[in-house]
Design a protein around this motif. Structure first.
Motif, PDB file in Angstrom:
ATOM      1  N   GLU A  23      62.412  75.151  42.297  1.00  0.00           N
ATOM      2  CA  GLU A  23      63.751  74.705  42.694  1.00  0.00           C
ATOM      3  C   GLU A  23      63.658  73.777  43.900  1.00  0.00           C
ATOM      4  O   GLU A  23      64.359  72.759  43.985  1.00  0.00           O
ATOM      5  CB  GLU A  23      64.624  75.910  43.010  1.00  0.00           C
ATOM      6  CG  GLU A  23      66.081  75.576  43.273  1.00  0.00           C
ATOM      7  CD  GLU A  23      66.809  75.061  42.043  1.00  0.00           C
ATOM      8  OE1 GLU A  23      67.756  74.270  42.216  1.00  0.00           O
ATOM      9  OE2 GLU A  23      66.440  75.440  40.911  1.00  0.00           O
ATOM     10  N   SER A  24      62.795  74.101  44.858  1.00  0.00           N
ATOM     11  CA  SER A  24      62.646  73.250  46.041  1.00  0.00           C
ATOM     12  C   SER A  24      61.986  71.921  45.696  1.00  0.00           C
ATOM     13  O   SER A  24      62.263  70.907  46.340  1.00  0.00           O
ATOM     14  CB  SER A  24      61.859  73.985  47.134  1.00  0.00           C
ATOM     15  OG  SER A  24      60.479  74.095  46.819  1.00  0.00           O
ATOM     16  N   VAL A  25      61.136  71.903  44.674  1.00  0.00           N
ATOM     17  CA  VAL A  25      60.552  70.641  44.209  1.00  0.00           C
ATOM     18  C   VAL A  25      61.644  69.768  43.596  1.00  0.00           C
ATOM     19  O   VAL A  25      61.725  68.555  43.849  1.00  0.00           O
ATOM     20  CB  VAL A  25      59.425  70.906  43.195  1.00  0.00           C
ATOM     21  CG1 VAL A  25      58.961  69.593  42.544  1.00  0.00           C
ATOM     22  CG2 VAL A  25      58.245  71.587  43.876  1.00  0.00           C
ATOM     23  N   ARG A  26      62.495  70.367  42.779  1.00  0.00           N
ATOM     24  CA  ARG A  26      63.570  69.610  42.143  1.00  0.00           C
ATOM     25  C   ARG A  26      64.585  69.097  43.160  1.00  0.00           C
ATOM     26  O   ARG A  26      65.285  68.106  42.898  1.00  0.00           O
ATOM     27  CB  ARG A  26      64.276  70.483  41.095  1.00  0.00           C
ATOM     28  CG  ARG A  26      63.426  70.721  39.843  1.00  0.00           C
ATOM     29  CD  ARG A  26      64.235  71.407  38.746  1.00  0.00           C
ATOM     30  NE  ARG A  26      64.451  72.824  39.026  1.00  0.00           N
ATOM     31  CZ  ARG A  26      63.675  73.803  38.588  1.00  0.00           C
ATOM     32  NH1 ARG A  26      62.609  73.518  37.836  1.00  0.00           N
ATOM     33  NH2 ARG A  26      63.944  75.065  38.873  1.00  0.00           N
ATOM     34  N   ALA A  27      64.674  69.740  44.317  1.00  0.00           N
ATOM     35  CA  ALA A  27      65.656  69.357  45.336  1.00  0.00           C
ATOM     36  C   ALA A  27      65.123  68.298  46.299  1.00  0.00           C
ATOM     37  O   ALA A  27      65.834  67.919  47.253  1.00  0.00           O
ATOM     38  CB  ALA A  27      66.083  70.595  46.120  1.00  0.00           C
ATOM     39  N   GLN A  28      63.919  67.785  46.085  1.00  0.00           N
ATOM     40  CA  GLN A  28      63.359  66.799  47.008  1.00  0.00           C
ATOM     41  C   GLN A  28      64.177  65.507  47.018  1.00  0.00           C
ATOM     42  O   GLN A  28      64.595  65.010  45.970  1.00  0.00           O
ATOM     43  CB  GLN A  28      61.914  66.479  46.619  1.00  0.00           C
ATOM     44  CG  GLN A  28      60.931  67.603  46.863  1.00  0.00           C
ATOM     45  CD  GLN A  28      60.821  67.976  48.323  1.00  0.00           C
ATOM     46  OE1 GLN A  28      60.393  67.181  49.159  1.00  0.00           O
ATOM     47  NE2 GLN A  28      61.229  69.211  48.633  1.00  0.00           N
ATOM     48  N   THR A  29      64.389  64.959  48.220  1.00  0.00           N
ATOM     49  CA  THR A  29      65.108  63.695  48.324  1.00  0.00           C
ATOM     50  C   THR A  29      64.305  62.539  47.735  1.00  0.00           C
ATOM     51  O   THR A  29      64.870  61.514  47.374  1.00  0.00           O
ATOM     52  CB  THR A  29      65.427  63.388  49.792  1.00  0.00           C
ATOM     53  OG1 THR A  29      64.215  63.424  50.565  1.00  0.00           O
ATOM     54  CG2 THR A  29      66.406  64.414  50.350  1.00  0.00           C
ATOM     55  N   ARG A  30      63.004  62.709  47.674  1.00  0.00           N
ATOM     56  CA  ARG A  30      62.131  61.758  46.969  1.00  0.00           C
ATOM     57  C   ARG A  30      61.338  62.600  45.975  1.00  0.00           C
ATOM     58  O   ARG A  30      60.397  63.305  46.342  1.00  0.00           O
ATOM     59  CB  ARG A  30      61.224  61.039  47.946  1.00  0.00           C
ATOM     60  CG  ARG A  30      60.563  59.758  47.455  1.00  0.00           C
ATOM     61  CD  ARG A  30      59.705  59.899  46.242  1.00  0.00           C
ATOM     62  NE  ARG A  30      58.871  58.731  45.994  1.00  0.00           N
ATOM     63  CZ  ARG A  30      58.072  58.592  44.949  1.00  0.00           C
ATOM     64  NH1 ARG A  30      58.008  59.576  44.028  1.00  0.00           N
ATOM     65  NH2 ARG A  30      57.335  57.517  44.809  1.00  0.00           N
ATOM     66  N   ALA A  31      61.720  62.526  44.711  1.00  0.00           N
ATOM     67  CA  ALA A  31      61.077  63.371  43.706  1.00  0.00           C
ATOM     68  C   ALA A  31      59.642  62.915  43.455  1.00  0.00           C
ATOM     69  O   ALA A  31      59.347  61.718  43.481  1.00  0.00           O
ATOM     70  CB  ALA A  31      61.858  63.312  42.392  1.00  0.00           C
ATOM     71  N   PRO A  32      58.722  63.855  43.218  1.00  0.00           N
ATOM     72  CA  PRO A  32      57.361  63.454  42.816  1.00  0.00           C
ATOM     73  C   PRO A  32      57.403  62.781  41.449  1.00  0.00           C
ATOM     74  O   PRO A  32      58.274  63.071  40.624  1.00  0.00           O
ATOM     75  CB  PRO A  32      56.606  64.783  42.757  1.00  0.00           C
ATOM     76  CG  PRO A  32      57.663  65.810  42.572  1.00  0.00           C
ATOM     77  CD  PRO A  32      58.890  65.308  43.264  1.00  0.00           C
TER      78      PRO A  32
END
Length: 304
Positions: A21-30
């Motif tokens: 969930e915290s990965v999906r919430a990144q302001t710059r997605a991987p």
């Protein structure tokens, strides 16, 4: 600039969802996420298999280092960001790391904060985790919880040592330093990590770290000093001057962690208790490290 976020995991069922969930919430997605599972037997694999946006590699029996190597081998981009799958990433974590890379860093060194669930965990975190203002860019060694680097820097460093079960992140940090890589501290790139909730788990963690140090030949002076100080404390414990020196030395040694705990706790009774509990955790952890280092010396081996 494209980035691959890699992670390794084993039996993180209670926490893997929060990490994703915290990965999906990144302001710059991987641009891609590659996760290597080392043989989970809980619900971890079910959750990972259900996420079509993840490149999942199943490597039962792989240690953390081998898992990272496998993930980077499968990654397709030239910047690699690394965290652990039981962490919770702040929304701006990846954006801040990439900004440092774009400005010329070979290695962007993020920071981490504890996810402490109570008094013991807060005291333990105060022992093991400094505050951001205590850090020095020239000496900081980033954990795999929060770091990004150029693939060419990783390859120049020789990659992670698959023969080392614990401490692979410190191993490659030393190689980065030896090669003169530009390592930029990014204290605002925060990965929150979970503190071990019991003394038993704390012992296992720091025993393992110290064992890895011994096997890899890392920090011999630091470990030798620890053995010398505790041996001296035991030998001179009954002498008046020895007692005075031990009291003064112990107070100075524990002062900074105690101050951290006092700053992080709110309850006055807990603050008072921390003045005793924090030094006790420090001594407990030191004995775990000494036992682990001795065990590692016995098992010491070198890569082929």
């Amino acid at each position: 600039m494209k980035v691959s976020l890699i992670s390794t995991v084993k039996d993180a069922g209670p926490f893997i969802g929060e990490f994703l969930e915290s990965v999906r919430a990144q302001t710059r997605a991987p641009d891609e996420v590659v996760i290597v599972d080392g043989g989970s037997t809980d619900a971890t694999l079910d959750e990972l298999r259900a996420d079509s946006e993840i490149t999942l590699i199943e490597e039962p029996g792989a240690n953390i280092s081998a898992g990272r190597v496998a993930a980077i081998r499968a990654a397709t981009h030239e910047v690699i960001a690394v965290s652990d799958a039981d962490c919770v990433l702040d929304p701006g974590w990846l954006e801040r790391l990439l900004a440092a890379i774009e400005e010329g860093a070979d290695v962007a060194m993020g920071f981490y904060r504890p996810l402490a669930g109570g008094f013991f965990e807060t005291c333990s975190a105060a022992v093991h985790l400094p505050d951001a203002e205590e850090l020095s860019e020239t000496t900081f060694m980033p954990s795999s919880r929060s770091v990004a680097y150029r693939r060419e820097a990783y390859e120049a460093a020789g990659g992670y040592p698959e023969w080392l079960d614990v401490g692979e992140d410190m191993w490659i940090d030393h190689r980065f330093r030896e090669l003169g890589m530009k390592m930029t501290l990014v204290p605002g790139a925060i990965a929150q990590w979970r503190v071990r909730p019991t003394l038993r788990e704390t012992w296992r963690q720091y025993f393992g770290y110290a064992k890895g140090d011994a096997i890899a030949g890392m920090y011999p002076e630091r470990h030798a000093l620890r053995f010398a100080v505790y041996s001296g404390a035991f030998l001179f414990r009954k002498r008046k001057l020895g007692k005075a020196l031990l009291a003064a030395g112990g107070t100075a040694y524990a002062l900074k962690p105690v101050k951290r705990a006092l700053k992080r706790l709110d309850d006055p009774a807990e603050k008072a208790a921390a003045c005793v509990v924090v030094p006790a955790i420090m001594a407990f952890t030191d004995f775990a490290k000494m036992a682990g280092y001795a065990s590692g010396l016995l098992a010491r081996r070198r890569p082929v």
